[in-house]
Design a protein around this motif. Structure first.
Motif, PDB file in Angstrom:
ATOM      1  N   MET A   1       4.269 -17.188   9.452  1.00  0.00           N
ATOM      2  CA  MET A   1       4.904 -15.911   9.157  1.00  0.00           C
ATOM      3  C   MET A   1       4.185 -15.214   8.012  1.00  0.00           C
ATOM      4  SD  MET A   1       8.894 -17.104   9.597  1.00  0.00           S
ATOM      5  CE  MET A   1       9.545 -15.442   9.476  1.00  0.00           C
ATOM      6  N   GLN A   2       4.376 -13.916   7.927  1.00  0.00           N
ATOM      7  CA  GLN A   2       3.701 -13.063   6.953  1.00  0.00           C
ATOM      8  C   GLN A   2       4.699 -12.640   5.875  1.00  0.00           C
ATOM      9  OE1 GLN A   2       0.454  -9.657   7.580  1.00  0.00           O
ATOM     10  NE2 GLN A   2       2.402  -9.071   8.463  1.00  0.00           N
ATOM     11  N   TYR A   3       4.230 -12.635   4.627  1.00  0.00           N
ATOM     12  CA  TYR A   3       5.115 -12.319   3.505  1.00  0.00           C
ATOM     13  C   TYR A   3       4.415 -11.443   2.462  1.00  0.00           C
ATOM     14  CZ  TYR A   3       8.104 -16.249   4.999  1.00  0.00           C
ATOM     15  OH  TYR A   3       8.913 -17.104   5.710  1.00  0.00           O
ATOM     16  N   LEU A   4       5.224 -10.667   1.745  1.00  0.00           N
ATOM     17  CA  LEU A   4       4.835 -10.163   0.441  1.00  0.00           C
ATOM     18  C   LEU A   4       5.120 -11.276  -0.545  1.00  0.00           C
ATOM     19  CD1 LEU A   4       6.481  -6.612   0.480  1.00  0.00           C
ATOM     20  CD2 LEU A   4       4.101  -7.194   1.009  1.00  0.00           C
ATOM     21  N   MET A   5       4.188 -11.537  -1.469  1.00  0.00           N
ATOM     22  CA  MET A   5       4.327 -12.675  -2.378  1.00  0.00           C
ATOM     23  C   MET A   5       3.962 -12.291  -3.809  1.00  0.00           C
ATOM     24  SD  MET A   5       2.370 -15.622  -0.124  1.00  0.00           S
ATOM     25  CE  MET A   5       3.103 -16.346   1.347  1.00  0.00           C
TER      26      MET A   5
ATOM     27  N   LEU B   1       9.122 -11.822   0.357  1.00  0.00           N
ATOM     28  CA  LEU B   1       9.897 -11.062   1.327  1.00  0.00           C
ATOM     29  C   LEU B   1       9.103 -11.044   2.626  1.00  0.00           C
ATOM     30  CD1 LEU B   1      11.124  -8.063  -0.862  1.00  0.00           C
ATOM     31  CD2 LEU B   1      12.584  -9.815   0.176  1.00  0.00           C
ATOM     32  N   MET B   2       9.729 -11.479   3.712  1.00  0.00           N
ATOM     33  CA  MET B   2       9.037 -11.541   4.997  1.00  0.00           C
ATOM     34  C   MET B   2       8.674 -10.139   5.488  1.00  0.00           C
ATOM     35  SD  MET B   2       9.036 -11.359   8.516  1.00  0.00           S
ATOM     36  CE  MET B   2      10.670 -11.398   9.242  1.00  0.00           C
ATOM     37  N   VAL B   3       7.503 -10.034   6.094  1.00  0.00           N
ATOM     38  CA  VAL B   3       6.996  -8.778   6.633  1.00  0.00           C
ATOM     39  C   VAL B   3       6.692  -8.989   8.118  1.00  0.00           C
ATOM     40  CG1 VAL B   3       5.104  -7.105   6.528  1.00  0.00           C
ATOM     41  CG2 VAL B   3       6.022  -8.074   4.420  1.00  0.00           C
ATOM     42  N   PRO B   4       7.122  -8.099   8.993  1.00  0.00           N
ATOM     43  CA  PRO B   4       6.855  -8.274  10.425  1.00  0.00           C
ATOM     44  C   PRO B   4       5.365  -8.395  10.731  1.00  0.00           C
ATOM     45  CG  PRO B   4       8.424  -6.496  10.069  1.00  0.00           C
ATOM     46  CD  PRO B   4       7.913  -6.881   8.718  1.00  0.00           C
ATOM     47  N   GLU B   5       5.056  -9.123  11.790  1.00  0.00           N
ATOM     48  CA  GLU B   5       3.658  -9.395  12.141  1.00  0.00           C
ATOM     49  C   GLU B   5       2.896  -8.139  12.502  1.00  0.00           C
ATOM     50  OE1 GLU B   5       2.725  -8.986  15.439  1.00  0.00           O
ATOM     51  OE2 GLU B   5       4.747  -8.601  16.219  1.00  0.00           O
TER      52      GLU B   5
ATOM     53  N   ILE C   1      -1.793  -0.851   6.230  1.00  0.00           N
ATOM     54  CA  ILE C   1      -0.478  -0.294   5.932  1.00  0.00           C
ATOM     55  C   ILE C   1       0.037  -0.854   4.607  1.00  0.00           C
ATOM     56  CG2 ILE C   1       1.907  -0.116   6.734  1.00  0.00           C
ATOM     57  CD1 ILE C   1       0.882  -0.274   9.573  1.00  0.00           C
ATOM     58  N   PHE C   2      -0.178  -2.155   4.389  1.00  0.00           N
ATOM     59  CA  PHE C   2       0.223  -2.770   3.121  1.00  0.00           C
ATOM     60  C   PHE C   2      -0.490  -2.123   1.946  1.00  0.00           C
ATOM     61  CE2 PHE C   2      -1.368  -5.915   0.001  1.00  0.00           C
ATOM     62  CZ  PHE C   2      -0.197  -6.111  -0.722  1.00  0.00           C
ATOM     63  N   GLU C   3      -1.795  -1.938   2.049  1.00  0.00           N
ATOM     64  CA  GLU C   3      -2.555  -1.375   0.938  1.00  0.00           C
ATOM     65  C   GLU C   3      -2.133   0.060   0.648  1.00  0.00           C
ATOM     66  OE1 GLU C   3      -6.581  -2.024   2.098  1.00  0.00           O
ATOM     67  OE2 GLU C   3      -6.575  -4.134   1.482  1.00  0.00           O
ATOM     68  N   ALA C   4      -1.816   0.817   1.704  1.00  0.00           N
ATOM     69  CA  ALA C   4      -1.337   2.184   1.499  1.00  0.00           C
ATOM     70  C   ALA C   4       0.013   2.178   0.791  1.00  0.00           C
ATOM     71  CB  ALA C   4      -1.240   2.905   2.842  1.00  0.00           C
ATOM     72  N   ALA C   5       0.899   1.271   1.191  1.00  0.00           N
ATOM     73  CA  ALA C   5       2.215   1.180   0.561  1.00  0.00           C
ATOM     74  C   ALA C   5       2.089   0.772  -0.903  1.00  0.00           C
ATOM     75  CB  ALA C   5       3.082   0.183   1.316  1.00  0.00           C
TER      76      ALA C   5
ATOM     77  N   LEU D   1      -0.253  -9.769   0.143  1.00  0.00           N
ATOM     78  CA  LEU D   1       0.170  -9.992   1.518  1.00  0.00           C
ATOM     79  C   LEU D   1      -0.457 -11.297   1.978  1.00  0.00           C
ATOM     80  CD1 LEU D   1       1.665  -8.797   4.013  1.00  0.00           C
ATOM     81  CD2 LEU D   1      -0.538  -7.798   4.692  1.00  0.00           C
ATOM     82  N   GLY D   2       0.378 -12.276   2.302  1.00  0.00           N
ATOM     83  CA  GLY D   2      -0.139 -13.579   2.684  1.00  0.00           C
ATOM     84  C   GLY D   2       0.657 -14.171   3.828  1.00  0.00           C
ATOM     85  N   SER D   3       0.166 -15.279   4.349  1.00  0.00           N
ATOM     86  CA  SER D   3       0.851 -15.945   5.455  1.00  0.00           C
ATOM     87  C   SER D   3       1.253 -17.353   5.030  1.00  0.00           C
ATOM     88  CB  SER D   3      -0.041 -15.998   6.693  1.00  0.00           C
ATOM     89  OG  SER D   3      -1.228 -16.722   6.429  1.00  0.00           O
ATOM     90  N   LEU D   4       2.250 -17.884   5.715  1.00  0.00           N
ATOM     91  CA  LEU D   4       2.756 -19.218   5.433  1.00  0.00           C
ATOM     92  C   LEU D   4       2.992 -19.924   6.757  1.00  0.00           C
ATOM     93  CD1 LEU D   4       3.806 -21.218   3.257  1.00  0.00           C
ATOM     94  CD2 LEU D   4       6.067 -20.184   3.588  1.00  0.00           C
ATOM     95  N   ALA D   5       2.340 -21.062   6.944  1.00  0.00           N
ATOM     96  CA  ALA D   5       2.494 -21.856   8.167  1.00  0.00           C
ATOM     97  C   ALA D   5       3.145 -23.179   7.787  1.00  0.00           C
ATOM     98  CB  ALA D   5       1.140 -22.076   8.831  1.00  0.00           C
ATOM     99  N   GLU D   6       4.453 -23.290   7.951  1.00  0.00           N
ATOM    100  CA  GLU D   6       5.181 -24.486   7.520  1.00  0.00           C
ATOM    101  C   GLU D   6       5.329 -25.522   8.630  1.00  0.00           C
ATOM    102  OE1 GLU D   6       8.278 -23.340   4.136  1.00  0.00           O
ATOM    103  OE2 GLU D   6       8.530 -22.079   5.918  1.00  0.00           O
ATOM    104  N   GLY D   7       5.348 -25.083   9.881  1.00  0.00           N
ATOM    105  CA  GLY D   7       5.486 -26.036  10.970  1.00  0.00           C
ATOM    106  C   GLY D   7       6.862 -26.679  10.995  1.00  0.00           C
TER     107      GLY D   7
END
Length: 206
Positions: free
Chosen positions: A29-33, A104-108, A114-118, A136-142
């Motif tokens: 999943m993708q998140y703001l961190m 905060l989770m961000v939709p895929e 878009i993130f950089e503009a925001a 903006l980063g991703s987290l793969a927890e499985g």
């Protein structure tokens, strides 16, 4: 216009029951961190992290609605927590030794441009203290074990003790990765005894 999505109702990772440990597989999943260190009750960096995350999250939500015709509810705040000695979570609860990443989770479908503009828009007018620390980063927890905790954060210790030392090893698993919390209640406005928090721990086969 497309219907507004509430990820708390559509994603399995936001579902948990009080008093019931559950094993489930969480997709990447993708998140703001924003990263930090220290007691969240007294560290200025913790408050500054929240003040930086939310403006970016809402800029992304509005951009998604206006530019992509895809509206959604900003998901609940989440946090990764860890320390050199994990007993500081379940035994001593020494929060001054905790590292954390608030998220905060961000939709895929939200892409980096878009993130950089925001982020640029947030920093241009009345910027928070730490806008440049939001990434903006991703987290793969499985595979994970999670449970719903109802009550004060300070009462999590016994629940985590059972999770780490009873449920997980009994099911042929071991801890892997960082302790993860999902705050279904706004802890700034909710009485401690009524707070609802998903406690999650990534695991692998022992």
């Amino acid at each position: 216009m497309a219907a507004k999505i509430d990820f708390k109702n559509t994603l399995e990772g936001y579902r948990a029951k009080h008093g019931e440990f559950r094993v489930l597989d969480i997709p990447e999943m993708q998140y703001l961190m924003v990263d930090g260190l220290g007691d969240p009750n007294s560290s200025p960096a913790f408050a500054e992290a929240l003040e930086a995350l939310y403006p970016v999250a809402y800029k992304l939500k509005f951009a998604s609605k206006l530019e992509l015709d895809r509206d959604y509810v900003v998901p609940p705040l989440e946090g990764l927590w860890w320390a050199g000695d994990m007993d500081s979570f379940t035994v001593s609860r020494d929060k001054s030794r905790w590292d954390w990443t608030m998220m905060l989770m961000v939709p895929e479908w939200i892409e980096r441009d878009i993130f950089e503009a925001a982020l640029g828009k947030v920093g241009s007018k009345n910027p928070p203290v730490r806008p440049g620390d939001v990434r903006l980063g991703s987290l793969a927890e499985g595979r994970c074990v999670q449970i719903l905790h109802v009550g004060s954060f300070d009462d999590e210790g016994p629940v985590l003790e059972r999770m780490h030392h009873e449920f997980i090893p009994r099911h042929g698993l071991r801890l892997e990765g960082k302790h993860h919390e999902i705050y279904l209640s706004d802890f700034r406005r909710t009485a401690p005894e009524k707070q609802r928090t998903i406690l999650r721990q990534p695991v692998v086969a022992a």
